[in-house]
Design an enzyme around this catalytic site. Structure first.
Site, PDB file in Angstrom:
ATOM      1  N   LYS A   1     -10.438  -7.732   6.640  1.00 52.39           N
ATOM      2  CA  LYS A   1      -9.516  -7.397   7.715  1.00 52.39           C
ATOM      3  C   LYS A   1     -10.077  -8.010   8.991  1.00 52.39           C
ATOM      4  O   LYS A   1     -11.142  -7.588   9.470  1.00 52.39           O
ATOM      5  CB  LYS A   1      -9.402  -5.890   7.905  1.00 52.39           C
ATOM      6  CG  LYS A   1      -8.705  -5.167   6.774  1.00 52.39           C
ATOM      7  CD  LYS A   1      -8.686  -3.680   7.050  1.00 52.39           C
ATOM      8  CE  LYS A   1      -8.015  -2.923   5.911  1.00 52.39           C
ATOM      9  NZ  LYS A   1      -8.136  -1.457   6.104  1.00 52.39           N
TER      10      LYS A   1
ATOM     11  N   ASP B   1     -14.137  -2.168   1.969  1.00 54.52           N
ATOM     12  CA  ASP B   1     -13.252  -2.353   3.126  1.00 54.52           C
ATOM     13  C   ASP B   1     -14.054  -1.924   4.355  1.00 54.52           C
ATOM     14  O   ASP B   1     -14.714  -2.745   4.999  1.00 54.52           O
ATOM     15  CB  ASP B   1     -11.976  -1.513   2.913  1.00 54.52           C
ATOM     16  CG  ASP B   1     -11.050  -1.462   4.126  1.00 54.52           C
ATOM     17  OD1 ASP B   1      -9.925  -0.965   3.981  1.00 54.52           O
ATOM     18  OD2 ASP B   1     -11.440  -1.914   5.212  1.00 54.52           O
TER      19      ASP B   1
ATOM     20  N   ASN C   1     -10.511   5.205   0.854  1.00 55.90           N
ATOM     21  CA  ASN C   1     -10.898   5.352   2.266  1.00 55.90           C
ATOM     22  C   ASN C   1     -12.071   6.322   2.431  1.00 55.90           C
ATOM     23  O   ASN C   1     -11.979   7.299   3.204  1.00 55.90           O
ATOM     24  CB  ASN C   1      -9.705   5.802   3.120  1.00 55.90           C
ATOM     25  CG  ASN C   1      -8.677   4.702   3.308  1.00 55.90           C
ATOM     26  OD1 ASN C   1      -7.609   4.748   2.728  1.00 55.90           O
ATOM     27  ND2 ASN C   1      -9.001   3.689   4.115  1.00 55.90           N
TER      28      ASN C   1
ATOM     29  N   SER D   1       0.851  -1.190   0.000  1.00 52.40           N
ATOM     30  CA  SER D   1       0.000   0.000   0.000  1.00 52.40           C
ATOM     31  C   SER D   1       0.886   1.240   0.000  1.00 52.40           C
ATOM     32  O   SER D   1       1.759   1.379   0.862  1.00 52.40           O
ATOM     33  CB  SER D   1      -0.886   0.005   1.246  1.00 52.40           C
ATOM     34  OG  SER D   1      -1.746   1.128   1.231  1.00 52.40           O
TER      35      SER D   1
ATOM     36  N   GLU E   1     -11.101   0.649  -4.084  1.00 48.87           N
ATOM     37  CA  GLU E   1     -11.456   0.247  -2.721  1.00 48.87           C
ATOM     38  C   GLU E   1     -12.160   1.386  -1.997  1.00 48.87           C
ATOM     39  O   GLU E   1     -11.670   2.520  -1.980  1.00 48.87           O
ATOM     40  CB  GLU E   1     -10.176  -0.139  -1.979  1.00 48.87           C
ATOM     41  CG  GLU E   1     -10.336  -0.787  -0.645  1.00 48.87           C
ATOM     42  CD  GLU E   1      -8.982  -1.146  -0.033  1.00 48.87           C
ATOM     43  OE1 GLU E   1      -7.970  -1.245  -0.760  1.00 48.87           O
ATOM     44  OE2 GLU E   1      -8.938  -1.304   1.197  1.00 48.87           O
TER      45      GLU E   1
ATOM     46  N   GLY F   1      -4.673  -4.811   5.406  1.00 48.83           N
ATOM     47  CA  GLY F   1      -3.715  -4.606   6.489  1.00 48.83           C
ATOM     48  C   GLY F   1      -4.036  -3.363   7.295  1.00 48.83           C
ATOM     49  O   GLY F   1      -4.690  -2.450   6.802  1.00 48.83           O
TER      50      GLY F   1
ATOM     51  N   LYS G   1      -0.876  -0.795  -4.564  1.00 45.97           N
ATOM     52  CA  LYS G   1      -2.143  -0.115  -4.206  1.00 45.97           C
ATOM     53  C   LYS G   1      -1.806   1.336  -3.916  1.00 45.97           C
ATOM     54  O   LYS G   1      -0.919   1.612  -3.080  1.00 45.97           O
ATOM     55  CB  LYS G   1      -2.744  -0.815  -2.993  1.00 45.97           C
ATOM     56  CG  LYS G   1      -3.747  -0.014  -2.164  1.00 45.97           C
ATOM     57  CD  LYS G   1      -4.433  -0.933  -1.169  1.00 45.97           C
ATOM     58  CE  LYS G   1      -4.838  -0.194   0.095  1.00 45.97           C
ATOM     59  NZ  LYS G   1      -5.591  -1.083   1.022  1.00 45.97           N
ATOM     60  N   LEU G   2      -2.512   2.232  -4.585  1.00 50.15           N
ATOM     61  CA  LEU G   2      -2.271   3.660  -4.379  1.00 50.15           C
ATOM     62  C   LEU G   2      -3.414   4.258  -3.563  1.00 50.15           C
ATOM     63  O   LEU G   2      -4.591   4.080  -3.914  1.00 50.15           O
ATOM     64  CB  LEU G   2      -2.201   4.397  -5.722  1.00 50.15           C
ATOM     65  CG  LEU G   2      -1.158   3.931  -6.736  1.00 50.15           C
ATOM     66  CD1 LEU G   2      -1.280   4.779  -8.016  1.00 50.15           C
ATOM     67  CD2 LEU G   2       0.253   3.999  -6.169  1.00 50.15           C
ATOM     68  N   LYS G   3      -3.072   4.953  -2.499  1.00 52.78           N
ATOM     69  CA  LYS G   3      -4.085   5.730  -1.793  1.00 52.78           C
ATOM     70  C   LYS G   3      -4.474   6.915  -2.682  1.00 52.78           C
ATOM     71  O   LYS G   3      -3.606   7.549  -3.296  1.00 52.78           O
ATOM     72  CB  LYS G   3      -3.518   6.246  -0.463  1.00 52.78           C
ATOM     73  CG  LYS G   3      -3.277   5.150   0.552  1.00 52.78           C
ATOM     74  CD  LYS G   3      -4.570   4.529   1.015  1.00 52.78           C
ATOM     75  CE  LYS G   3      -4.308   3.536   2.113  1.00 52.78           C
ATOM     76  NZ  LYS G   3      -5.554   2.935   2.616  1.00 52.78           N
TER      77      LYS G   3
ATOM     78  N   ASP H   1      -7.218   2.949  -3.373  1.00 55.63           N
ATOM     79  CA  ASP H   1      -8.006   2.922  -2.143  1.00 55.63           C
ATOM     80  C   ASP H   1      -8.324   4.355  -1.743  1.00 55.63           C
ATOM     81  O   ASP H   1      -7.421   5.150  -1.505  1.00 55.63           O
ATOM     82  CB  ASP H   1      -7.211   2.228  -1.033  1.00 55.63           C
ATOM     83  CG  ASP H   1      -8.041   2.071   0.250  1.00 55.63           C
ATOM     84  OD1 ASP H   1      -7.511   1.505   1.216  1.00 55.63           O
ATOM     85  OD2 ASP H   1      -9.225   2.483   0.259  1.00 55.63           O
TER      86      ASP H   1
END
Ligand SMILES: CSCC[C@@H](NC(=O)CCC(=O)O)C(=O)O
Ligand SMILES: [Mg+2]
Length: 381
Positions: free
Chosen positions: A276, A252, A204, A148, A227, A304, A174-176, A202
């Site tokens: 998770k 997620d 969030n 990540s 995500e 994670g 994986k790129l935020k 992702d």
């Protein structure tokens, strides 16, 4: 197995570099560990709650408090009322499969509950000489490792970071992302590293359904998934978004139990799930979600929470189940920590080895654990 008490131990682990997401930047992890002392063996649990309630409503001080005031007393009452193993009367023991039932009357606090169940399960399995992998149903002895990558100040800095991770052998990037940092970094990674790199993003929860047209601009980049683009409770919004973009939607934060996973799948809110164990209340619930997803043809992967080697060991065991068909966020210890509290997990040919020893298969190294310890508290049952 008779649970005699649990040590609540807080550790502070500095990160090797700041980790920026759409909800903030982490410089260190304030982690709550549980050491369950039983008449058989000691077991370890790791609570994944962050220091502040920004990823979810849980946070580490609250987890310690709910364990101290509610969860541990509830487990003690269960143990006192359970018949002795073998059916004789009087206070008996406790099994890992009792923990979820004993804690169910207390609402929420799934990360705190997961840590307690993990510690009891570890103690039970060490006593039995069984590994997490064999108990959970692992079918592999190593799992592919994804990494990540946080939000960076500039695209060149991001590309340098991705270059380093690919050189280390990570099999998936994986790129935020967040509004203002999404299409451009994704395009830059594709242009620099090509179309064959496994790539996902992702958010969030940083976007709304009103951003659907903008998020569709990610469709040409052949991402594995996007995500958690929308807020945790917007299951219907994710279902509508999934109809407007071609990138597969992965949830997620929204998936907190097998029940919510079933609802999300049925409503078409996701075609992939990031499991998770801490978020869903433990490894046994995580396995239930895996089984449900497999039954519905939904791919899962293991997420994670910047775990130490304790959580990393358990996550590797879970990620070895057959339905975990996408690389997870089970990176080497060195992704986040200069020194882990266990023997470090090291990438080998893009994979992490699944521990084979009893229980977690790893234990904290006492000197390192003491070095990072900020508080210890013994709670007798
Ligand atoms: C501090 S961000 C923690 C939650 C985040 N986790 C990761 O990005 C993976 C972190 C890891 O590799 O442990 C997620 O939403 O998936
Ligand atoms: Mg996520």
């Amino acid at each position: 197995m008779k649970l005699q008490g649990v040590e609540l131990r807080r550790i502070t682990m500095p990160l090797v570099s700041p980790f920026r997401t759409s909800f903030g930047t982490e410089h260190e992890r304030d982690i709550l560990l549980l050491r369950a002392v039983t008449d058989g063996a000691e077991g370890w649990g790791e609570c994944v709650a962050m220091a502040e309630p920004l990823y979810s409503s849980e946070f580490v001080d609250a987890a310690a408090e709910v364990l101290r005031r509610f969860l541990l007393p509830a487990l003690a009452r269960r143990q006192e009322s359970a018949p002795r193993p073998g059916g004789t009367g009087g206070p008996g023991g406790i099994a890992a499969t009792d923990v979820g039932h004993a804690l169910a009357p207390i609402k929420g606090h799934r990360m705190a509950k997961a840590a307690l169940e993990m510690a009891v399960l570890d103690a039970e399995l060490r006593t039995l000489g069984r590994s997490f992998a064999s108990e959970l149903g692992a079918v592999a002895d190593r799992v592919p490792s994804g990494v990540s990558v946080g939000i960076h100040d500039t695209v060149p800095a991001l590309l340098d970071a991705v270059d380093g991770y690919l050189a280390e052998g990570y099999v998936r990037i994986k790129l935020k992302i967040e509004p203002g940092w999404d299409v451009e970094p994704v395009r830059a990674v594709r242009e620099r590293f090509g179309d064959d790199v496994l790539l996902q993003v992702d958010a969030n929860t940083a976007y709304t359904l009103g951003d659907a047209r903008h998020l569709a601009r990610l469709d040409p980049f052949d991402l594995l998934l996007i995500e958690q683009p929308l807020e945790e409770e917007d299951v219907l919004g994710h279902a509508e978004l999934a109809r407007r973009i071609t990138t597969p939607v992965c949830l997620d934060e929204s998936i907190v139990s097998a029940q919510t996973a079933a609802a999300a799948i049925t409503l078409g809110a996701c075609s992939i799930i990031n499991i998770k164990p801490g978020r869903v209340g433990g490894y046994l619930e995580a396995r239930r979600i895996h089984d449900l997803a497999v039954a519905h043809g939904v791919a899962v992967w293991c997420g994670g929470m910047l775990e130490t080697g304790l959580g990393r060991a358990a996550n590797a065991a879970l990620a070895a189940l057959p339905g975990f068909t996408l690389p997870g966020d089970i990176s080497g210890s060195g992704r986040f920590y200069r020194t882990d509290i266990t023997e470090p997990f090291v990438l080998d040919d893009g994979h992490i080895a699944v521990p084979t020893g009893p229980g977690l298969g790893v234990t904290p190294l006492p000197d390192l654990l003491d070095e990072f310890t900020t508080a210890r508290e013994w709670v007798p049952l």
